[in-house]
Write a protein that holds these residues in place. Sequence first.
Motif, PDB file in Angstrom:
ATOM      1  N   ARG A   1     -12.887   8.490  12.619  1.00 19.67           N
ATOM      2  CA  ARG A   1     -11.976   7.534  13.258  1.00 19.67           C
ATOM      3  C   ARG A   1     -11.062   8.274  14.231  1.00 19.67           C
TER       4      ARG A   1
ATOM      5  N   GLU B   1     -13.519   3.168   0.776  1.00 22.82           N
ATOM      6  CA  GLU B   1     -13.704   2.109   1.797  1.00 22.82           C
ATOM      7  C   GLU B   1     -13.985   2.738   3.175  1.00 22.82           C
ATOM      8  N   TYR B   2     -13.209   3.742   3.525  1.00 26.06           N
ATOM      9  CA  TYR B   2     -13.424   4.435   4.809  1.00 26.06           C
ATOM     10  C   TYR B   2     -14.832   5.041   4.862  1.00 26.06           C
TER      11      TYR B   2
ATOM     12  N   ASN C   1       0.850  -1.195   0.000  1.00 25.47           N
ATOM     13  CA  ASN C   1       0.000   0.000   0.000  1.00 25.47           C
ATOM     14  C   ASN C   1       0.882   1.238   0.000  1.00 25.47           C
TER      15      ASN C   1
ATOM     16  N   ALA D   1      -6.364   3.244  12.011  1.00 24.31           N
ATOM     17  CA  ALA D   1      -6.183   3.625  10.607  1.00 24.31           C
ATOM     18  C   ALA D   1      -4.703   3.542  10.288  1.00 24.31           C
ATOM     19  N   LYS D   2      -4.404   3.054   9.082  1.00 18.28           N
ATOM     20  CA  LYS D   2      -2.990   2.951   8.731  1.00 18.28           C
ATOM     21  C   LYS D   2      -2.530   4.039   7.765  1.00 18.28           C
ATOM     22  N   GLY D   3      -3.412   4.939   7.402  1.00 20.94           N
ATOM     23  CA  GLY D   3      -2.926   6.108   6.659  1.00 20.94           C
ATOM     24  C   GLY D   3      -3.465   6.333   5.267  1.00 20.94           C
ATOM     25  N   THR D   4      -3.963   5.273   4.617  1.00 21.97           N
ATOM     26  CA  THR D   4      -4.367   5.487   3.219  1.00 21.97           C
ATOM     27  C   THR D   4      -5.601   6.386   3.100  1.00 21.97           C
TER      28      THR D   4
ATOM     29  N   LYS E   1      -5.610   2.912  -5.936  1.00 19.27           N
ATOM     30  CA  LYS E   1      -5.784   2.081  -4.717  1.00 19.27           C
ATOM     31  C   LYS E   1      -6.030   2.979  -3.511  1.00 19.27           C
TER      32      LYS E   1
ATOM     33  N   VAL F   1      -3.178  -3.643  -4.469  1.00 22.15           N
ATOM     34  CA  VAL F   1      -3.714  -4.991  -4.286  1.00 22.15           C
ATOM     35  C   VAL F   1      -4.797  -4.889  -3.220  1.00 22.15           C
ATOM     36  N   SER F   2      -6.006  -5.198  -3.581  1.00 21.64           N
ATOM     37  CA  SER F   2      -7.077  -5.130  -2.592  1.00 21.64           C
ATOM     38  C   SER F   2      -7.759  -6.472  -2.416  1.00 21.64           C
ATOM     39  N   GLY F   3      -8.243  -6.656  -1.196  1.00 17.01           N
ATOM     40  CA  GLY F   3      -9.009  -7.868  -0.916  1.00 17.01           C
ATOM     41  C   GLY F   3      -8.514  -8.582   0.322  1.00 17.01           C
ATOM     42  N   GLY F   4      -7.528  -7.960   0.974  1.00 19.16           N
ATOM     43  CA  GLY F   4      -7.023  -8.550   2.206  1.00 19.16           C
ATOM     44  C   GLY F   4      -6.392  -9.910   1.954  1.00 19.16           C
TER      45      GLY F   4
ATOM     46  N   HIS G   1      -9.527   4.055  -3.643  1.00 19.85           N
ATOM     47  CA  HIS G   1     -10.321   2.884  -3.228  1.00 19.85           C
ATOM     48  C   HIS G   1     -10.416   2.835  -1.705  1.00 19.85           C
ATOM     49  N   ASN G   2      -9.302   3.016  -1.042  1.00 12.83           N
ATOM     50  CA  ASN G   2      -9.307   2.953   0.417  1.00 12.83           C
ATOM     51  C   ASN G   2     -10.087   4.113   1.024  1.00 12.83           C
TER      52      ASN G   2
ATOM     53  N   ILE H   1     -12.221  -4.757  -1.272  1.00 16.25           N
ATOM     54  CA  ILE H   1     -13.048  -4.525  -0.084  1.00 16.25           C
ATOM     55  C   ILE H   1     -14.335  -3.762  -0.434  1.00 16.25           C
TER      56      ILE H   1
HETATM   57  C1  6PG Z   1      -7.800  -3.663   0.895  1.00 18.81           C
HETATM   58  C2  6PG Z   1      -7.783  -2.830   2.125  1.00 18.81           C
HETATM   59  C3  6PG Z   1      -6.476  -2.920   2.852  1.00 18.81           C
HETATM   60  C4  6PG Z   1      -6.568  -2.313   4.249  1.00 18.81           C
HETATM   61  C5  6PG Z   1      -6.246  -0.838   4.224  1.00 18.81           C
HETATM   62  C6  6PG Z   1      -6.991   0.020   5.188  1.00 18.81           C
HETATM   63  O1  6PG Z   1      -8.130  -3.088  -0.119  1.00 18.81           O
HETATM   64  O2  6PG Z   1      -7.525  -4.862   0.962  1.00 18.81           O
HETATM   65  O3  6PG Z   1      -8.015  -1.501   1.782  1.00 18.81           O
HETATM   66  O4  6PG Z   1      -5.511  -2.376   2.031  1.00 18.81           O
HETATM   67  O5  6PG Z   1      -7.788  -2.577   4.778  1.00 18.81           O
HETATM   68  O6  6PG Z   1      -4.882  -0.753   4.506  1.00 18.81           O
HETATM   69  O7  6PG Z   1      -6.573  -0.246   6.479  1.00 18.81           O
HETATM   70  P1  6PG Z   1      -6.817   0.715   7.710  1.00 18.81           P
HETATM   71  O8  6PG Z   1      -8.264   0.690   7.997  1.00 18.81           O
HETATM   72  O9  6PG Z   1      -6.010   0.055   8.771  1.00 18.81           O
HETATM   73  O10 6PG Z   1      -6.286   2.066   7.356  1.00 18.81           O
END
Ligand code: 6PG
Length: 484
Positions: free
Chosen positions: A289, A191-192, A102, A261-264, A184, A127-130, A187-188, A369
Amino acid sequence: ASANIGVVGLAVMGSNLARNLASREGNTVAVFNRSPERTRTLVDEHPEAGFIASESYDEFVASLQKPRTAVIMVQAGKGTDAVISELTARFEPGDIIVDGGNANFHDTIRREAEVRSHGLHFVGMGVSGGEEGALNGPSLMPGGTAESYETLGPILRTIAAKAPEDGEPCVTHVGTDGAGHFVKMVHNGIEYADMQLIAEAYDLIRQGTGKSPAEIADIFAAWNTGELESYLIEITAEVLRQVDAATGEPLVDVILDAAGAKGTGAWTVQNALDLGVPTSGIAEAVFARSLSSKAAQREASADLPGPAEAWTVAPEDADAFIEDVRRALYASKIIAYSQGFDEIISGAEQFGWNIDKGEIAKIWRAGCIIRARFLNRIAEAYADDPSLVALVVAPYFRDAIAGAQESWRRVVQIAAGAGIPTPAFSSSLAYYDGLRAKRLPAALIQGQRDFFGAHTYRRIDKDGVFHTLWSGDRTEIETEPSWH
Ligand code: 6PG
């Protein structure tokens, strides 16, 4: 040399991606990890994969066929630079280094230029999808040169998730250099926003109707059969249904309510600010968050005054209220995606990428995700009009919001009255109304700016740039645009 692709970094994402690659016809996968124990464990546990394991970079590079292709799957940051320099020192012109972490796309732009100066290809790939996606089919967002995609594309197509509608692999060449990691990142951000909206919906239903998490799980499961169908709605039902073994309470009630949260998500907002794109729903999700994690402030604020009367929904109105919340969620979700795609459009313009928005919607249909049924509608909207200025104005979404907006307004009103925080619902509605407004009070802001700083303004009735002599006789003069 007998592997057609290699993976460096064998933590869970790297191991799973390596296993996914190895399971596809025609691939032989070289693997390398800084600490060899991890490599040995992976190879021992998965003899079926036929990995070619190495314990040094020299050995690893020697085990790759030319053009060599190596995917780096290490924690984004300094570690990535270290691996890149080890590979760059050993690779030869035409070889391909892929970063599947990421990474911040600004880093990817820098790394791509640096690696390219050695005659190598560098592909920053979202790359998404854990963990599960990496193993069984992720959504892949590679950037880098089109030439590198000729080698990489066919391999990636075999491992990517396949869209349920047409079986198309969820991978496309997003654009040059940092485009993949940029997309990506967005995307994140989406996702948030999506997660925050779902959380607000849950909170409103719980507080308004007093239903239990398990009962609300059933509501989400039902929503997941309609237009809201998505991975995040599906897992929400699973999480709400989970009972804590230690206490017998719903798990959601014993989890500390401080979101990490990891920053994205923050990057998405930082770049949106730089690009001047109002991704307000995503920003509110990131801030929600942050607020949740401000323990001292929350504790000190716990007895600040709120609404005088407690709020509940009468039992006979519960179903209608829940339907309102569902519609508010759908409308707000459309706004989150609309804002996210807006950022993609501006980023592409700013950084010189030719990004096909419809393709992005398509590769998000599975594996990632934010996979959701309504991504098909987004793909269609861009297919109908590739230069669509905003998703909200596409006919399908316009109609969807038309059907939802009364509910959306009721929910935001109720939440404000009840003192329940709904930052994502509320800000999405404000954004929608802001876009819709025939006249915005921005005119007054321009007047204020001109008053205190001679920042000038334009008029609705003639061309040119104007300034009122506020500290003089208050007549208007035509002037040059202000530079400050
Ligand atoms: C994904 C996710 C994955 C992770 C993010 C967000 O697409 O598989 O987005 O990359 O969940 O890093 O994580 P945080 O919520 O810890 O910021």
